[in-house]
Design a protein around this motif. Sequence first.
Motif, PDB file in Angstrom:
ATOM      1  N   TRP A 170     -11.897 -78.189  85.950  1.00 17.09           N
ATOM      2  CA  TRP A 170     -13.300 -78.508  85.786  1.00 17.09           C
ATOM      3  C   TRP A 170     -13.688 -78.487  84.307  1.00 17.09           C
ATOM      4  O   TRP A 170     -14.651 -79.126  83.910  1.00 17.09           O
ATOM      5  N   GLY A 171     -12.925 -77.767  83.489  1.00 20.59           N
ATOM      6  CA  GLY A 171     -13.211 -77.731  82.052  1.00 20.59           C
ATOM      7  C   GLY A 171     -12.981 -79.071  81.381  1.00 20.59           C
ATOM      8  O   GLY A 171     -13.565 -79.360  80.333  1.00 20.59           O
ATOM      9  N   ASP A 172     -12.125 -79.888  81.959  1.00 19.56           N
ATOM     10  CA  ASP A 172     -11.842 -81.209  81.402  1.00 19.56           C
ATOM     11  C   ASP A 172     -12.760 -82.292  81.959  1.00 19.56           C
ATOM     12  O   ASP A 172     -12.645 -83.459  81.587  1.00 19.56           O
ATOM     13  N   TYR A 173     -13.663 -81.909  82.850  1.00 17.19           N
ATOM     14  CA  TYR A 173     -14.536 -82.885  83.498  1.00 17.19           C
ATOM     15  C   TYR A 173     -15.562 -83.435  82.507  1.00 17.19           C
ATOM     16  O   TYR A 173     -16.146 -82.706  81.716  1.00 17.19           O
ATOM     17  N   SER A 174     -15.763 -84.728  82.573  1.00 19.87           N
ATOM     18  CA  SER A 174     -16.868 -85.357  81.852  1.00 19.87           C
ATOM     19  C   SER A 174     -17.356 -86.522  82.699  1.00 19.87           C
ATOM     20  O   SER A 174     -16.600 -87.104  83.493  1.00 19.87           O
ATOM     21  N   HIS A 175     -18.598 -86.862  82.525  1.00 21.79           N
ATOM     22  CA  HIS A 175     -19.187 -87.954  83.294  1.00 21.79           C
ATOM     23  C   HIS A 175     -18.468 -89.277  83.007  1.00 21.79           C
ATOM     24  O   HIS A 175     -18.231 -90.074  83.910  1.00 21.79           O
ATOM     25  N   LYS A 218     -15.310 -89.732  82.042  1.00 23.19           N
ATOM     26  CA  LYS A 218     -13.999 -89.743  82.691  1.00 23.19           C
ATOM     27  C   LYS A 218     -14.137 -89.985  84.187  1.00 23.19           C
ATOM     28  O   LYS A 218     -13.366 -90.746  84.783  1.00 23.19           O
ATOM     29  N   ALA A 219     -15.109 -89.317  84.805  1.00 22.27           N
ATOM     30  CA  ALA A 219     -15.324 -89.490  86.241  1.00 22.27           C
ATOM     31  C   ALA A 219     -15.702 -90.933  86.566  1.00 22.27           C
ATOM     32  O   ALA A 219     -15.214 -91.513  87.544  1.00 22.27           O
ATOM     33  N   LYS A 220     -16.552 -91.535  85.744  1.00 22.71           N
ATOM     34  CA  LYS A 220     -16.959 -92.918  85.947  1.00 22.71           C
ATOM     35  C   LYS A 220     -15.759 -93.867  85.812  1.00 22.71           C
ATOM     36  O   LYS A 220     -15.589 -94.779  86.615  1.00 22.71           O
ATOM     37  N   ALA A 221     -14.924 -93.629  84.802  1.00 20.96           N
ATOM     38  CA  ALA A 221     -13.734 -94.467  84.607  1.00 20.96           C
ATOM     39  C   ALA A 221     -12.763 -94.321  85.781  1.00 20.96           C
ATOM     40  O   ALA A 221     -12.207 -95.305  86.264  1.00 20.96           O
ATOM     41  N   MET A 222     -12.561 -93.080  86.230  1.00 26.05           N
ATOM     42  CA  MET A 222     -11.659 -92.852  87.361  1.00 26.05           C
ATOM     43  C   MET A 222     -12.197 -93.490  88.631  1.00 26.05           C
ATOM     44  O   MET A 222     -11.444 -94.081  89.406  1.00 26.05           O
ATOM     45  N   PHE A 223     -13.504 -93.408  88.845  1.00 18.57           N
ATOM     46  CA  PHE A 223     -14.104 -94.013  90.031  1.00 18.57           C
ATOM     47  C   PHE A 223     -13.958 -95.534  89.992  1.00 18.57           C
ATOM     48  O   PHE A 223     -13.626 -96.155  90.995  1.00 18.57           O
ATOM     49  N   GLY A 224     -14.180 -96.116  88.830  1.00 19.15           N
ATOM     50  CA  GLY A 224     -14.017 -97.560  88.691  1.00 19.15           C
ATOM     51  C   GLY A 224     -12.581 -97.990  88.969  1.00 19.15           C
ATOM     52  O   GLY A 224     -12.343 -98.977  89.668  1.00 19.15           O
ATOM     53  N   TYR A 225     -11.624 -97.239  88.451  1.00 20.75           N
ATOM     54  CA  TYR A 225     -10.215 -97.540  88.716  1.00 20.75           C
ATOM     55  C   TYR A 225      -9.902 -97.354  90.195  1.00 20.75           C
ATOM     56  O   TYR A 225      -9.161 -98.134  90.792  1.00 20.75           O
ATOM     57  N   SER A 226     -10.483 -96.312  90.797  1.00 21.32           N
ATOM     58  CA  SER A 226     -10.230 -96.035  92.212  1.00 21.32           C
ATOM     59  C   SER A 226     -10.694 -97.168  93.096  1.00 21.32           C
ATOM     60  O   SER A 226     -10.033 -97.498  94.087  1.00 21.32           O
ATOM     61  N   ILE A 227     -11.824 -97.760  92.762  1.00 18.26           N
ATOM     62  CA  ILE A 227     -12.331 -98.872  93.572  1.00 18.26           C
ATOM     63  C   ILE A 227     -11.339-100.032  93.551  1.00 18.26           C
ATOM     64  O   ILE A 227     -10.991-100.584  94.592  1.00 18.26           O
ATOM     65  N   PHE A 228     -10.839-100.377  92.362  1.00 20.75           N
ATOM     66  CA  PHE A 228      -9.881-101.477  92.274  1.00 20.75           C
ATOM     67  C   PHE A 228      -8.561-101.122  92.961  1.00 20.75           C
ATOM     68  O   PHE A 228      -7.969-101.957  93.629  1.00 20.75           O
ATOM     69  N   SER A 229      -8.105 -99.900  92.817  1.00 23.05           N
ATOM     70  CA  SER A 229      -6.878 -99.469  93.497  1.00 23.05           C
ATOM     71  C   SER A 229      -7.046 -99.547  95.004  1.00 23.05           C
ATOM     72  O   SER A 229      -6.154-100.004  95.719  1.00 23.05           O
TER      73      SER A 229
END
Length: 186
Positions: A102-107, A109-120
């Motif tokens: 959770w210390g590495d969490y940022s909005h 990064k989460a947005k980028a991961m979510f965007g990648y997840s949708i395409f995956s």
Amino acid sequence: HFAVPTELLNVAKWTFLILGLETVIQYLFMPFIVLGAFHRFDINNRVRIVRQVVQTLVIIVLLEIGFGLVELCWVVLGSGLLSIPIINRIRTHLFPRMKFSWGDYSHDKAKAMFGYSIFSFLIVICQLVITRTGNIIAGWFISLEAVAVFSVATALVLLIQSAMGALCVSLVPAISHFESTRNYES
């Protein structure tokens, strides 16, 4: 609509349940068996090819013996279950386990991961449609029994497709490089 004869309703129900269970299990274990994210399509294709060959051979034997559609679905489920620990072992051997903090969490990064997840996710859905559409069409227009026969031919085509995919993964970057540098001799 599928015109399922009354005497085959039980077979259709079990077929749907078993293949649905196989799909659900593959999705549940996907984080533990993914190799594409590490760009190791070569290993992924090897495992898929072996799985398809073994699955196809077992299906052919079962059809020759006289087994039905439900037993063939159990073969698909079984091959899927057997491939999970094999791929997971390969992945954990080649790549360290990923850890989240959770210390590495940022909005961002989460947005980028979510965007990648949708395409995956969309890519996975497209792959499922590509590999399962033939069975749906055969069942819809011909008969449920034809799905079993059609699946054997489909498995062989997917086997060839996997082999070609493995070649493309290694050749496309080299060919692209030679093309971009206009090095047609190599």
